[in-house]
Design a protein around this motif. Sequence first.
Motif, mmCIF file in Angstrom:
data_model
loop_
_atom_site.group_PDB
_atom_site.id
_atom_site.type_symbol
_atom_site.label_atom_id
_atom_site.label_comp_id
_atom_site.label_asym_id
_atom_site.label_seq_id
_atom_site.Cartn_x
_atom_site.Cartn_y
_atom_site.Cartn_z
ATOM 1 N N LEU A 162 -7.059 0.900 -1.864
ATOM 2 C CA LEU A 162 -5.669 0.973 -1.331
ATOM 3 C C LEU A 162 -5.244 2.367 -1.201
ATOM 4 O O LEU A 162 -4.985 2.814 0.119
ATOM 5 N N GLU A 163 -5.272 3.183 -2.199
ATOM 6 C CA GLU A 163 -4.693 4.417 -2.055
ATOM 7 C C GLU A 163 -5.559 5.318 -1.336
ATOM 8 O O GLU A 163 -5.242 6.294 -0.419
ATOM 9 N N ALA A 164 -7.027 5.050 -1.296
ATOM 10 C CA ALA A 164 -7.929 6.039 -0.699
ATOM 11 C C ALA A 164 -7.803 5.756 1.034
ATOM 12 O O ALA A 164 -8.250 6.643 1.751
ATOM 13 N N ALA A 165 -7.433 4.459 1.457
ATOM 14 C CA ALA A 165 -7.030 4.361 2.884
ATOM 15 C C ALA A 165 -6.153 4.809 3.503
ATOM 16 O O ALA A 165 -6.170 5.221 4.576
ATOM 17 N N PHE A 166 -5.037 5.349 2.775
ATOM 18 C CA PHE A 166 -4.243 6.187 3.261
ATOM 19 C C PHE A 166 -4.546 7.810 3.445
ATOM 20 O O PHE A 166 -5.328 8.236 2.776
ATOM 21 N N GLY A 167 -4.081 8.389 4.653
ATOM 22 C CA GLY A 167 -4.391 9.605 4.932
ATOM 23 C C GLY A 167 -3.213 10.495 5.647
ATOM 24 O O GLY A 167 -2.361 9.747 6.188
ATOM 25 N N PRO A 168 -3.513 11.456 6.028
ATOM 26 C CA PRO A 168 -2.396 12.481 6.743
ATOM 27 C C PRO A 168 -2.045 11.742 8.028
ATOM 28 O O PRO A 168 -0.906 12.161 8.795
ATOM 29 N N GLN A 169 -2.907 10.699 8.717
ATOM 30 C CA GLN A 169 -2.758 10.422 10.080
ATOM 31 C C GLN A 169 -2.130 8.920 10.059
ATOM 32 O O GLN A 169 -1.774 8.188 10.821
ATOM 33 N N THR A 170 -1.980 8.437 8.667
ATOM 34 C CA THR A 170 -1.235 7.124 8.583
ATOM 35 C C THR A 170 0.107 7.154 8.957
ATOM 36 O O THR A 170 0.864 7.547 8.242
ATOM 37 N N ARG A 171 0.251 6.268 10.160
ATOM 38 C CA ARG A 171 1.755 6.151 10.782
ATOM 39 C C ARG A 171 2.264 4.702 10.396
ATOM 40 O O ARG A 171 3.240 4.430 10.348
#
Length: 398
Positions: A162-171
């Motif tokens: 779950l944490e790895a799926a988030f990134g700078p472009q997650t809106r």
Amino acid sequence: MTSPWQRTAAGANVLGADGRLGVTIFEEMTGLAVRTGAINLGQGFPDEDGPAIMAEAARQAIAEGTNQYAPGKGIPALRVAVAAHQKRFYGLEPDPETDVVITTGATEAIAAAVLALAEPGDDVLTFEPFYDSYGAMIGLAGANHVTVPLHAPRFQPDPGELEAAFGPQTRVVIVNNPHNPTGAVFGAETLQRIVDLAARHDAVIITDEVYEHLVFGRPHVPVATLPGAAERTLSISSAGKTFSFTGWKVGWVTGPEELVAKVRTVKQFLTYSSGTPFQAAVARGLRLPDEFFTGAADALRRKRDILADGLRRAGLTVYLPEGTYFITADTASIGFDDALDLARRLPELVGVAAIPVSVFCHEEGARRTRSLLRFAFCKRDDVLEDAAGRLAGLSELV
């Protein structure tokens, strides 16, 4: 450069490698069920109508002339009823004037929310398997569809994944809870982790909670009730599943005024408004006593158990759902590693139609769920008992 329809079709897994539009698995399985006379446990619609008092309210609204355009954000009575429902069950207090908008089912609510908030190049995160309209709208918006896998048997997200799926472009994060197609119900700890990650990345959360009253154990926990969630969460639900009036297509979005206004801006150029007499009837339904809502869940739990028994007698591994209309079974236990192939044979073999879970996934997820079938149990008890009996003989035929 692909066209909007191609992005939509690709997102929903119905665009072929040759660029042509294919039929959905639902069309294919329904066609097989009709041709063979099979019991259709593929699509998630009830075979009984909902409360008679709501049907009468719709007839009365039509007879009284409530047949013209509703206001773009929905009739006042329904917006007030939705706000009262949120307070009654969850302690939330949306303002019916600014924090509620009525939509043409939850499907339009999802579409309007994604199109309002996701831009080309943005990441939109969902859990996989995912309801196909999420992929379709993410594709139409030109955004990137990022998924978090849900693993059998409990179909809960792994914290690290779950944490790895988030990134700078997650809106945007779409949380379908209770979850279709697996029937999983996410716990409060998992939901809070999603909220915390969304806050860290300044992402908006869209929750699809259409099965909120159809849970079989722990009570439903709306994301919007959790610490740090209210200001960034749009909650979506509808009358279709709760009241067994799926054809009325009355849904709603609640949340903070600024986010709801963005959704309403897009929504008014999709349908503007719809279903005026049905909106009046749903307002009546939302005021039904608590016993209706608990009774609906209890009845559905019984239906789940009828079908689960038949699936177990067939030799399938059954993943018992904690909510929704759907139950997942693993066909690997009877020697099948391709549930799509079995789904195409099942109507002829035993006279039951189902949906392979792999169609709700991207390529990697489809491999992971290759042997899983989804069955809908939102049918009359006698139909489910018949289906369970037919399925029980499956192991002798394969």
